[in-house]
Scaffold this motif. Structure first.
Motif, PDB file in Angstrom:
ATOM      1  N   ILE A 252     -11.532  -2.309  33.088  1.00 36.04           N
ATOM      2  CA  ILE A 252     -11.199  -0.895  33.242  1.00 36.04           C
ATOM      3  C   ILE A 252     -10.170  -0.766  34.357  1.00 36.04           C
ATOM      4  O   ILE A 252     -10.424  -1.144  35.499  1.00 36.04           O
TER       5      ILE A 252
ATOM      6  N   GLU B 214     -10.812   9.280  28.488  1.00 33.09           N
ATOM      7  CA  GLU B 214     -11.688   8.258  27.929  1.00 33.09           C
ATOM      8  C   GLU B 214     -11.965   7.153  28.953  1.00 33.09           C
ATOM      9  O   GLU B 214     -13.057   6.571  28.980  1.00 33.09           O
ATOM     10  N   ARG B 215     -11.002   6.902  29.821  1.00 38.80           N
ATOM     11  CA  ARG B 215     -11.229   5.901  30.867  1.00 38.80           C
ATOM     12  C   ARG B 215     -12.265   6.410  31.877  1.00 38.80           C
ATOM     13  O   ARG B 215     -13.123   5.657  32.331  1.00 38.80           O
TER      14      ARG B 215
ATOM     15  N   LEU C 197     -14.658   8.548  31.201  1.00 37.09           N
ATOM     16  CA  LEU C 197     -15.937   8.430  30.502  1.00 37.09           C
ATOM     17  C   LEU C 197     -16.458   7.002  30.546  1.00 37.09           C
ATOM     18  O   LEU C 197     -17.657   6.771  30.750  1.00 37.09           O
ATOM     19  N   THR C 198     -15.576   6.038  30.373  1.00 36.11           N
ATOM     20  CA  THR C 198     -15.982   4.630  30.410  1.00 36.11           C
ATOM     21  C   THR C 198     -16.482   4.247  31.805  1.00 36.11           C
ATOM     22  O   THR C 198     -17.443   3.488  31.948  1.00 36.11           O
TER      23      THR C 198
ATOM     24  N   THR D 182     -20.178   2.932  32.259  1.00 40.50           N
ATOM     25  CA  THR D 182     -20.294   1.577  32.813  1.00 40.50           C
ATOM     26  C   THR D 182     -21.195   1.582  34.034  1.00 40.50           C
ATOM     27  O   THR D 182     -22.023   0.677  34.220  1.00 40.50           O
TER      28      THR D 182
ATOM     29  N   VAL E 298     -15.990   9.708  22.946  1.00 38.77           N
ATOM     30  CA  VAL E 298     -17.128   9.315  23.772  1.00 38.77           C
ATOM     31  C   VAL E 298     -17.764   8.040  23.244  1.00 38.77           C
ATOM     32  O   VAL E 298     -18.196   7.175  24.007  1.00 38.77           O
TER      33      VAL E 298
ATOM     34  N   ALA F 209     -16.197   4.966  24.588  1.00 40.76           N
ATOM     35  CA  ALA F 209     -16.543   4.720  25.982  1.00 40.76           C
ATOM     36  C   ALA F 209     -17.920   4.078  26.102  1.00 40.76           C
ATOM     37  O   ALA F 209     -18.114   3.142  26.884  1.00 40.76           O
TER      38      ALA F 209
ATOM     39  N   HIS G  42     -17.684   0.461  24.879  1.00 41.10           N
ATOM     40  CA  HIS G  42     -17.042  -0.402  25.895  1.00 41.10           C
ATOM     41  C   HIS G  42     -18.031  -0.759  26.984  1.00 41.10           C
ATOM     42  O   HIS G  42     -18.114  -1.919  27.415  1.00 41.10           O
TER      43      HIS G  42
END
Length: 256
Positions: free
Chosen positions: A71, A100-101, A103-104, A108, A247, A250, A253
């Protein structure tokens, strides 16, 4: 006693631009967490805020985890917006990718760490010309209690992987057994591949959920307070981007 706990929350968040989130949170949230637990949670947040050494350690570990997961985000303690462009000034395509990043990052932390940096406000993010994301979170963080974290992981895993058994088991573990429909609405009415975030809708759904618990005399885990603050930050930021987000991607991932 609950009134005193709420005052302590405000004290913990003073001078951090967080007070509006406490005001915006459902008052019922403070009624469904037992007063003693609410005070303990407030003290923990207040103590963490003053522990710069621990905050630096948590931030460094979070940065290492996110880099390990591929990320692209640079955690820093510099001034807000330093060296980057505010998210609201990005193009729609760039806002979609950045959203989206973010959300990731959220998922995470939930799935891969016992700790969480809770400050996901839009003002704490900026983007570089090369597309890198700068994140400058304030010192609001904690280590989740293990039973609570496992329950939250089970809710997300059950919902997004369409595993009804895991979802129902997580509801039981979190003392939320009668709230399956309400939580499914809260987690996502839209297609998770094309979801829009609305802070007002989230607040209304959150409030309705906790009012129902209050009317039934349900007592919830103290970690619902920091989770609620974190989700308010997340929704406020994603709402400000004004674009639909994937979502599901995310979550996948974070779990991969």
């Amino acid at each position: 006693m609950a009134g005193g706990a709420r005052k302590m929350v405000r004290r913990a968040l003073r001078d951090t631009s967080w007070s509006h989130l406490v005001d915006y949170a459902s008052p019922a949230l403070f009624d469904v967490i037992p007063a003693r637990a609410l005070l303990a949670q407030s003290r923990e947040l207040f103590s963490n805020r003053g522990n710069k050494k621990l905050f630096s350690q948590v931030r460094e570990e979070a940065g290492a985890l996110l880099r390990e997961r591929g990320i692209d985000v640079d955690l820093t303690d510099g001034p807000e917006g330093a060296g980057g462009t505010a998210l609201a000034q990005l193009s729609p395509d760039a806002r979609s990718e950045i959203g989206e990043r973010i959300l990731t990052i959220y998922f995470t932390q939930v799935f891969r760490s016992p700790d969480a940096l809770l400050d996901l406000r839009a003002a704490k993010f900026a983007a570089t010309e090369g597309g890198s994301l700068i994140w400058q979170p304030g010192a609001l963080y904690l280590r989740w209690q293990p039973d609570f974290l496992e329950g939250v992981r089970g809710l997300y895993r059950g919902f997004y992987l369409r595993d009804a058994e895991s979802f129902d088991a997580a509801l039981q573990a979190l003392d939320m057994a009668d709230s399956g429909s309400a939580l499914r609405n809260l987690l996502g009415r839209d297609d998770p591949r094309h979801a829009r975030f609305d802070i007002d809708e989230f607040h209304a759904s959150f409030h309705e959920l906790f009012v129902s618990y209050r009317s039934r005399g349900v007592a919830l885990h103290r970690n619902f307070l920091p989770l609620g603050v974190c989700l308010m930050c997340l929704y406020e930021t994603l709402d400000s981007l004004g674009v639909p987000l994937d979502v599901q991607a995310a979550v996948e991932h974070a779990l991969a």
